[in-house]
Design a protein around this motif. Sequence first.
Motif, PDB file in Angstrom:
ATOM      1  N   LEU A  56      66.192  18.740  27.871  1.00 58.10           N
ATOM      2  CA  LEU A  56      66.692  18.536  26.624  1.00 58.10           C
ATOM      3  C   LEU A  56      66.468  17.195  27.416  1.00 58.10           C
ATOM      4  O   LEU A  56      66.103  15.616  26.816  1.00 58.10           O
ATOM      5  CB  LEU A  56      66.758  18.993  25.889  1.00 58.10           C
ATOM      6  N   GLU A  57      67.249  16.506  28.278  1.00 63.53           N
ATOM      7  CA  GLU A  57      67.837  14.988  28.813  1.00 63.53           C
ATOM      8  C   GLU A  57      66.726  14.547  29.337  1.00 63.53           C
ATOM      9  O   GLU A  57      66.455  13.665  29.008  1.00 63.53           O
ATOM     10  CB  GLU A  57      68.707  15.691  29.734  1.00 63.53           C
ATOM     11  N   THR A  90      59.024  22.534  30.080  1.00 63.02           N
ATOM     12  CA  THR A  90      57.785  22.616  30.089  1.00 63.02           C
ATOM     13  C   THR A  90      57.546  23.620  29.288  1.00 63.02           C
ATOM     14  O   THR A  90      56.783  23.342  27.634  1.00 63.02           O
ATOM     15  CB  THR A  90      57.293  23.190  31.294  1.00 63.02           C
ATOM     16  N   VAL A  91      58.629  24.581  29.069  1.00 61.53           N
ATOM     17  CA  VAL A  91      58.013  25.929  27.632  1.00 61.53           C
ATOM     18  C   VAL A  91      58.772  24.768  25.873  1.00 61.53           C
ATOM     19  O   VAL A  91      57.819  24.536  25.388  1.00 61.53           O
ATOM     20  CB  VAL A  91      58.776  26.663  27.910  1.00 61.53           C
ATOM     21  N   ILE A  92      59.678  24.228  26.492  1.00 61.80           N
ATOM     22  CA  ILE A  92      60.390  23.329  25.236  1.00 61.80           C
ATOM     23  C   ILE A  92      59.133  22.136  24.830  1.00 61.80           C
ATOM     24  O   ILE A  92      59.253  22.172  23.855  1.00 61.80           O
ATOM     25  CB  ILE A  92      61.477  22.498  26.082  1.00 61.80           C
ATOM     26  N   GLY A  93      59.115  21.660  25.586  1.00 64.66           N
ATOM     27  CA  GLY A  93      57.984  20.930  25.285  1.00 64.66           C
ATOM     28  C   GLY A  93      56.851  20.923  24.628  1.00 64.66           C
ATOM     29  O   GLY A  93      56.276  20.267  23.765  1.00 64.66           O
ATOM     30  N   ASN A  94      56.355  22.286  25.763  1.00 68.35           N
ATOM     31  CA  ASN A  94      54.969  22.813  24.233  1.00 68.35           C
ATOM     32  C   ASN A  94      54.514  23.284  23.383  1.00 68.35           C
ATOM     33  O   ASN A  94      54.466  23.316  22.451  1.00 68.35           O
ATOM     34  CB  ASN A  94      54.494  23.821  25.509  1.00 68.35           C
ATOM     35  N   ARG A  95      56.280  23.900  22.816  1.00 66.57           N
ATOM     36  CA  ARG A  95      56.579  24.583  21.918  1.00 66.57           C
ATOM     37  C   ARG A  95      57.062  23.786  20.640  1.00 66.57           C
ATOM     38  O   ARG A  95      56.558  23.541  19.537  1.00 66.57           O
ATOM     39  CB  ARG A  95      57.960  25.539  21.795  1.00 66.57           C
ATOM     40  N   LEU A  96      57.858  22.297  21.125  1.00 62.11           N
ATOM     41  CA  LEU A  96      57.774  20.993  20.479  1.00 62.11           C
ATOM     42  C   LEU A  96      56.721  20.480  19.329  1.00 62.11           C
ATOM     43  O   LEU A  96      56.865  20.342  18.508  1.00 62.11           O
ATOM     44  CB  LEU A  96      58.867  20.077  20.627  1.00 62.11           C
ATOM     45  N   LYS A  97      55.095  20.562  20.165  1.00 66.09           N
ATOM     46  CA  LYS A  97      54.313  20.111  19.808  1.00 66.09           C
ATOM     47  C   LYS A  97      53.966  19.919  18.484  1.00 66.09           C
ATOM     48  O   LYS A  97      53.191  19.328  17.563  1.00 66.09           O
ATOM     49  CB  LYS A  97      53.517  20.237  21.214  1.00 66.09           C
ATOM     50  N   ASN A 131      52.063  36.269  25.531  1.00 67.36           N
ATOM     51  CA  ASN A 131      51.694  35.147  26.931  1.00 67.36           C
ATOM     52  C   ASN A 131      53.303  34.991  27.301  1.00 67.36           C
ATOM     53  O   ASN A 131      53.901  34.465  26.155  1.00 67.36           O
ATOM     54  CB  ASN A 131      50.849  33.834  26.804  1.00 67.36           C
ATOM     55  N   TRP A 132      53.201  34.989  28.391  1.00 64.61           N
ATOM     56  CA  TRP A 132      54.514  35.661  29.075  1.00 64.61           C
ATOM     57  C   TRP A 132      55.354  33.496  28.861  1.00 64.61           C
ATOM     58  O   TRP A 132      54.853  32.330  29.195  1.00 64.61           O
ATOM     59  CB  TRP A 132      54.871  35.021  30.716  1.00 64.61           C
ATOM     60  N   LEU A 133      56.117  32.948  28.669  1.00 68.02           N
ATOM     61  CA  LEU A 133      57.141  32.157  28.361  1.00 68.02           C
ATOM     62  C   LEU A 133      58.017  31.986  29.260  1.00 68.02           C
ATOM     63  O   LEU A 133      58.883  31.042  30.202  1.00 68.02           O
ATOM     64  CB  LEU A 133      57.321  32.050  27.024  1.00 68.02           C
ATOM     65  N   PHE A 134      59.082  33.059  29.313  1.00 65.39           N
ATOM     66  CA  PHE A 134      59.883  33.130  29.941  1.00 65.39           C
ATOM     67  C   PHE A 134      60.377  34.410  31.304  1.00 65.39           C
ATOM     68  O   PHE A 134      61.039  36.002  30.965  1.00 65.39           O
ATOM     69  CB  PHE A 134      61.316  32.861  30.084  1.00 65.39           C
ATOM     70  N   PRO A 135      59.534  34.145  32.057  1.00 63.83           N
ATOM     71  CA  PRO A 135      59.475  35.705  33.001  1.00 63.83           C
ATOM     72  C   PRO A 135      60.688  36.401  33.437  1.00 63.83           C
ATOM     73  O   PRO A 135      61.563  35.662  33.332  1.00 63.83           O
ATOM     74  CB  PRO A 135      58.248  35.467  34.215  1.00 63.83           C
ATOM     75  N   SER A 136      60.898  37.226  33.358  1.00 65.71           N
ATOM     76  CA  SER A 136      62.192  38.518  33.495  1.00 65.71           C
ATOM     77  C   SER A 136      61.734  38.451  35.200  1.00 65.71           C
ATOM     78  O   SER A 136      63.172  38.918  35.523  1.00 65.71           O
ATOM     79  CB  SER A 136      61.845  39.699  32.785  1.00 65.71           C
ATOM     80  N   ALA A 137      61.609  37.769  35.852  1.00 62.51           N
ATOM     81  CA  ALA A 137      61.611  38.222  37.415  1.00 62.51           C
ATOM     82  C   ALA A 137      61.751  36.899  37.893  1.00 62.51           C
ATOM     83  O   ALA A 137      61.107  35.767  37.190  1.00 62.51           O
ATOM     84  CB  ALA A 137      60.168  39.033  38.239  1.00 62.51           C
ATOM     85  N   GLY A 138      63.137  36.509  38.973  1.00 60.77           N
ATOM     86  CA  GLY A 138      62.711  35.252  39.612  1.00 60.77           C
ATOM     87  C   GLY A 138      64.236  34.686  38.816  1.00 60.77           C
ATOM     88  O   GLY A 138      64.417  35.448  38.053  1.00 60.77           O
ATOM     89  N   GLU A 139      64.091  33.398  39.188  1.00 65.62           N
ATOM     90  CA  GLU A 139      65.434  32.730  38.150  1.00 65.62           C
ATOM     91  C   GLU A 139      64.457  31.523  37.147  1.00 65.62           C
ATOM     92  O   GLU A 139      63.021  31.007  37.936  1.00 65.62           O
ATOM     93  CB  GLU A 139      66.496  32.127  39.044  1.00 65.62           C
TER      94      GLU A 139
END
Length: 299
Positions: free
Chosen positions: A107-108, A202-209, A186-194
């Motif tokens: 957010l910052e 990226t996700v927040i910016g696109n969801r706010l549009k 579609n995947w937003l935050f994959p469960s694999a990895g970190e």
Amino acid sequence: WAMSRFAGVWVGYKCVSEIVESSASVNVDAHSLEIKYPEFEMPEGGLNIRWPDDRWSQEIRLQRYKINAALEFAKVNKIDRLIWDSQKPRIGIVAAGKTYLDTRQALEDLGINEQMASDMGLRLYKVGMPWPLEKEGVRAFAEGLEEVLIIEEKRPVIENQLKEQLYNFEASKRPKIVGKFDENGNWLFPSAGELTPAQVSTVIGNRLKPFYTSESITTHLDILDAKQVSLSNQSTDIERIPYFCSGCPHNSSTRVPEGSRAAAGIGCHYMALWMDRSTETFTHLGGEGANWIGQAPFT
């Protein structure tokens, strides 16, 4: 500790490398936290284990009382809490633990402060107890929202519970809930990895549009896209892999006699897998040796 003693339950912590593999000096004020104990109708003998204690009594005590006692404790002590609010809320973000810090960083980076969040109708909710999820607080948070974005690592523990809590909301009041996947699967935050703050940004910016946009948000998203393209185009013939530290006892203990085989476990000795040390396969933490059980009759 206070919750554990009050409700008679084990309390667990999720540990990630950013927290565990770090250190800090912290000054602690013993009076900075005021523990509140809720009014709760205790069963005969209370909630804690006693002797003798048969398994049927333990199960009834757990399912009927202990979990509810923990939820009441969480509610009165505000373990889950609303961080940012808005007079005209439209979209909400839920996060816990490390992902909450990633969210604040994201957010910052997007140039979103508390005042801007209020203007755009953004609420931010910090979960302190991912399971069981305290329902009254999260329902109040979701009231009036059009969409809730849940940011969490690995499995959707909070997301699945939130969907359950809001299922009986009136259809007109029930917000759209996205987390691991968007509304189209579609995947937003994959469960694999970190997750990283860049991914979260990226996700927040696109969801706010659909709700709000600004020059700082657009600029930051463009920078992230450019970095991603740049990184994907880079290639090198140099391969640098981890190795044992100088003087590490695993450096010698993982060398096996000629003709022998070894199996790796969890720890730095796992690195023997990519060394010329006749080491293959691995197992989960605490299961070291179990992978030999199936091999024993053949070796």
